[in-house]
Motif scaffolding. Structure first.
Motif, mmCIF file in Angstrom:
data_model
loop_
_atom_site.group_PDB
_atom_site.id
_atom_site.type_symbol
_atom_site.label_atom_id
_atom_site.label_comp_id
_atom_site.label_asym_id
_atom_site.label_seq_id
_atom_site.Cartn_x
_atom_site.Cartn_y
_atom_site.Cartn_z
ATOM 1 N N LEU A 165 -6.003 -1.867 -1.394
ATOM 2 C CA LEU A 165 -5.556 -2.779 -0.343
ATOM 3 C C LEU A 165 -4.236 -3.437 -0.748
ATOM 4 C CD1 LEU A 165 -7.766 -5.502 1.255
ATOM 5 C CD2 LEU A 165 -5.897 -6.175 -0.183
ATOM 6 N N HIS A 166 -4.168 -3.901 -1.994
ATOM 7 C CA HIS A 166 -2.943 -4.535 -2.494
ATOM 8 C C HIS A 166 -1.781 -3.549 -2.542
ATOM 9 C CE1 HIS A 166 -4.711 -8.399 -3.336
ATOM 10 N NE2 HIS A 166 -5.740 -7.780 -3.901
ATOM 11 N N SER A 167 -2.060 -2.310 -2.863
ATOM 12 C CA SER A 167 -1.027 -1.275 -2.880
ATOM 13 C C SER A 167 -0.416 -1.093 -1.491
ATOM 14 C CB SER A 167 -1.617 0.043 -3.378
ATOM 15 O OG SER A 167 -0.689 1.086 -3.252
ATOM 16 N N VAL A 168 -1.265 -1.077 -0.464
ATOM 17 C CA VAL A 168 -0.781 -0.935 0.915
ATOM 18 C C VAL A 168 0.075 -2.141 1.295
ATOM 19 C CG1 VAL A 168 -1.531 -0.936 3.338
ATOM 20 C CG2 VAL A 168 -2.589 0.621 1.695
ATOM 21 N N LEU A 169 -0.349 -3.325 0.925
ATOM 22 C CA LEU A 169 0.424 -4.536 1.221
ATOM 23 C C LEU A 169 1.811 -4.488 0.571
ATOM 24 C CD1 LEU A 169 -2.124 -7.483 0.963
ATOM 25 C CD2 LEU A 169 -0.785 -6.807 2.962
ATOM 26 N N GLU A 170 1.850 -4.035 -0.670
ATOM 27 C CA GLU A 170 3.117 -3.982 -1.405
ATOM 28 C C GLU A 170 4.086 -2.953 -0.841
ATOM 29 O OE1 GLU A 170 1.841 -3.322 -5.420
ATOM 30 O OE2 GLU A 170 0.962 -5.327 -5.586
ATOM 31 N N GLN A 171 3.572 -1.912 -0.195
ATOM 32 C CA GLN A 171 4.426 -0.866 0.372
ATOM 33 C C GLN A 171 5.017 -1.257 1.725
ATOM 34 O OE1 GLN A 171 2.526 3.016 0.421
ATOM 35 N NE2 GLN A 171 1.271 2.397 -1.321
ATOM 36 N N GLY A 172 4.551 -2.348 2.319
ATOM 37 C CA GLY A 172 4.988 -2.770 3.654
ATOM 38 C C GLY A 172 6.408 -3.266 3.662
#
Length: 135
Positions: free
Chosen positions: A117-124
């Motif tokens: 989930l944090h990985s997806v947030l960081e890629q935004g």
């Protein structure tokens, strides 16, 4: 409007003999009062009242909520099918497990692990169909 009564359907068996098949109404007919369900009325709440969810209910599924991102599209409502069609190919490799939508336009994205989930947030930031997705 024409009123019709339930009819019995006749079919032929393998040997050519007519066989009687009960009507749909007969198949779903309630024959015992034990199989009936009743709805209990929910008392109306005062306007501007606050919903209080008991802690034990919240804690019951806390592990799933910790793996969820909540999203929405400002000023736009996208269908579940469209969101799911876009999110799955992009975030499946990131551990996307489930996509859910709420009646008021919020989207819940559940991942297998909180780190994903944090990985997806960081890629935004993210755009779906040319619309900004706020996570």
């Amino acid at each position: 409007m024409q009123h019709t009564t339930p009819t019995t359907i006749t079919a032929q068996t393998k040997k050519g003999q007519p066989s009687t098949v009960a009507s749909w109404a007969e198949r779903v007919k309630i024959t015992s009062s034990n199989t009936r369900f009743t709805l209990e009325p929910i008392p109306r709440q005062k306007q501007r009242s606050t919903l209080k969810i008991p802690t034990d209910i919240v804690m019951e599924r806390i592990d799933q909520w910790q793996r969820c991102l909540v999203g929405f599209f400002p000023g736009f409502r996208m269908s579940y099918h469209t969101i799911n069609t876009i999110a799955n190919p992009v975030w499946k490799k990131e551990g996307l497990e489930n996509v859910m939508t709420t009646a008021n336009g919020f989207i819940l994205f559940r991942f297998q692990h909180e780190e994903q989930l944090h990985s997806v947030l960081e890629q935004g930031p993210w755009m779906f169909g040319g619309k900004h997705l706020i996570l």
